[in-house]
Write an enzyme that holds these catalytic residues in place. Structure first.
Site, mmCIF file in Angstrom:
data_model
loop_
_atom_site.group_PDB
_atom_site.id
_atom_site.type_symbol
_atom_site.label_atom_id
_atom_site.label_comp_id
_atom_site.label_asym_id
_atom_site.label_seq_id
_atom_site.Cartn_x
_atom_site.Cartn_y
_atom_site.Cartn_z
ATOM 1 N N GLY A 133 3.160 0.793 5.752
ATOM 2 C CA GLY A 133 4.170 1.557 6.479
ATOM 3 C C GLY A 133 3.835 1.793 7.931
ATOM 4 N N SER B 13 5.121 4.629 3.896
ATOM 5 C CA SER B 13 4.714 3.537 3.015
ATOM 6 C C SER B 13 5.735 3.321 1.901
ATOM 7 C CB SER B 13 3.326 3.806 2.429
ATOM 8 O OG SER B 13 3.321 4.976 1.627
ATOM 9 N N ALA C 246 0.849 -1.188 0.000
ATOM 10 C CA ALA C 246 0.000 0.000 0.000
ATOM 11 C C ALA C 246 0.883 1.236 0.000
ATOM 12 C CB ALA C 246 -0.911 -0.012 1.228
ATOM 13 N N CYS D 198 -8.213 12.619 8.368
ATOM 14 C CA CYS D 198 -7.839 12.848 6.978
ATOM 15 C C CYS D 198 -8.969 13.448 6.154
ATOM 16 C CB CYS D 198 -7.347 11.553 6.341
ATOM 17 S SG CYS D 198 -8.605 10.265 6.159
ATOM 18 N N CYS E 221 -10.877 2.856 9.658
ATOM 19 C CA CYS E 221 -10.225 2.840 8.347
ATOM 20 C C CYS E 221 -9.318 1.619 8.230
ATOM 21 C CB CYS E 221 -9.435 4.126 8.141
ATOM 22 S SG CYS E 221 -8.640 4.244 6.518
ATOM 23 N N MET F 182 -4.523 3.529 -2.598
ATOM 24 C CA MET F 182 -5.957 3.479 -2.330
ATOM 25 C C MET F 182 -6.507 4.901 -2.299
ATOM 26 S SD MET F 182 -6.153 0.420 0.519
ATOM 27 C CE MET F 182 -4.782 1.048 1.481
ATOM 28 N N SER G 169 0.681 5.185 0.192
ATOM 29 C CA SER G 169 -0.193 6.325 0.464
ATOM 30 C C SER G 169 0.297 7.603 -0.211
ATOM 31 C CB SER G 169 -0.275 6.567 1.973
ATOM 32 O OG SER G 169 0.985 7.006 2.473
ATOM 33 N N GLY G 170 1.562 7.621 -0.589
ATOM 34 C CA GLY G 170 2.179 8.835 -1.094
ATOM 35 C C GLY G 170 3.097 9.479 -0.079
#
Length: 394
Positions: free
Chosen positions: A125, A13, A6, A198, A101, A32, A8-9
């Protein structure tokens, strides 16, 4: 192993995926997309899932030389996290959306899709450790106590433990992770961490709830039921809150008052003295037990020797014989002196714990996570918190 990572940017991660590549795994990256408006930019370090994050994830995957995909999970996120967040506040609870989440999106959806596509494991991460033992994998605190995320991961349940990889579990610090990102040339080494909720990037939770729940004026009352003020919606208040009460009538003793309870059925917010916030008994529902080889028995001798409070002791050095309870992501755990599990007729389970020392500000809807030493053994949703008979005020 074939590993689905995964991305996340963010830096965590990216480094985790790169570590999986360095370990020799066949890694595929996936971002995602959880926001229904990904075109919005991040506000500094607030929020996530923006178009900027997707682009950063794609660049990191390109640098690592791994395939990369974007999965649109905005609808699932809206239904299972945002809607639940609003409904929990409407019910008078204080939810933790990060826990939901991780339960519904980051592990249920990610793990299910990974299995369907033939992957052996998923990689994230998160700062937590999976310890492999003869009796099966165990979830433990991350080495870096300041970043430990085992609390929000406990909801995943025991079935996912064999199929997850947390390469940052033994990371000594966030600065070390950033230095690793720089060494690997991932391009996100200086990217700020995201924080707060978020899907509320401006940090205005009350404004967010107002836009979804509107206004519903009612009374603020003391513990005797006397009206001492007015509110515009009980969901704007949580246990332990002191600011923003705007009470018209001061307490007789002149002491400050705090929110001790909300009553949705009566549309009331109840305020009282500071000592009413201290509790030492917690009842929970929706129990998830992660340790089939550990039934949670309390070692009375170890508990006495350890004492009622963790104080400043390093969490990663806590005696393995001691069971502790934690009610916030980075809260100090409390020693458990009594633990009772009950099975309901519908197959669900309940949990009740007694604590060696009172703690403050416990609200319904929060997650309670049990540890034995650094190992996570259970997670449950708090339904009720109270003072046991004969307990001394803190």
């Amino acid at each position: 192993m074939r590993v689905l990572a995964a991305l996340s940017g963010g830096v965590d991660s990216a480094v985790a995926a790169a570590k999986a590549v360095e370990a020799g795994h066949e890694v595929v990256g996936v971002h995602m997309a959880l926001s229904s408006q990904p075109q919005e930019c991040r506000l500094g370090s607030r929020g996530c899932c923006s178009v900027e994050d997707a682009a950063d994830a794609a660049r990191a995957a390109e640098i690592m030389g791994i395939p990369f995909y974007v999965w649109d999970l905005a609808e699932e996120f809206e239904q299972t996290v945002i809607t639940d967040f609003v409904e929990q506040y409407k019910a008078g609870h204080t939810p933790n959306p990060c826990v939901r989440c991780n339960e519904f999106v980051k592990f249920r959806e990610l793990a299910q899709r990974a299995r369907a596509l033939g992957f052996d494991a998923v990689c994230t991460g998160h700062y937590a450790r999976i310890v492999r033992t003869d009796s099966g994998p165990q979830l433990h605190r991350g080495r870096d106590e300041a970043k430990d995320q085992s609390y929000v991961l406990a909801i995943m349940g025991p079935e996912e433990l064999p199929r997850v990889i947390f390469p940052l579990g033994d990371a000594p610090s966030k600065s070390w992770v950033r230095s690793e990102a720089e060494r690997m040339g991932l391009g996100v080494s200086n990217k700020p961490d995201s924080y707060d909720i978020c899907f509320i990037p401006d940090g205005d939770t009350q404004g967010f709830l107002r836009s979804h729940l509107g206004s519903n004026p009612g009374d603020i009352v003391d513990t005797e039921g006397r009206v001492v003020g007015r509110h515009d919606g009980y969901w704007n208040f949580t246990v332990g809150q002191r600011r923003g009460l705007n009470l018209g009538n001061p307490a007789a003793d002149g002491r400050p008052r705090y929110v001790v309870e909300t009553k949705p059925q009566l549309n009331q917010v109840v305020v009282g003295a500071s000592e009413l916030l201290s509790i030492d008994h917690i009842d929970c529902s929706e129990l998830v037990w992660l340790a089939p080889d550990d039934l949670g028995e309390i070692d009375e001798l170890a508990t006495r020797e350890f004492g009622p409070s963790l104080g400043e002791r390093c969490l990663n050095e806590v005696d393995e014989g001691v069971v502790t309870a934690q009610i916030r992501a980075h809260g100090v755990p409390s020693v458990v002196t009594e633990l009772v599990r009950e099975n309901n007729e519908d197959g669900s389970s309940r949990l009740s714990v007694a604590l060696a020392q009172p703690i403050r500000g416990v609200a319904a809807g929060q997650s309670l996570v049990l540890y034995r030493g650094t190992r996570v053994i259970a997670e449950a949703t708090i339904e009720r918190a109270y003072r046991g008979q004969g307990s001394a005020a803190s």
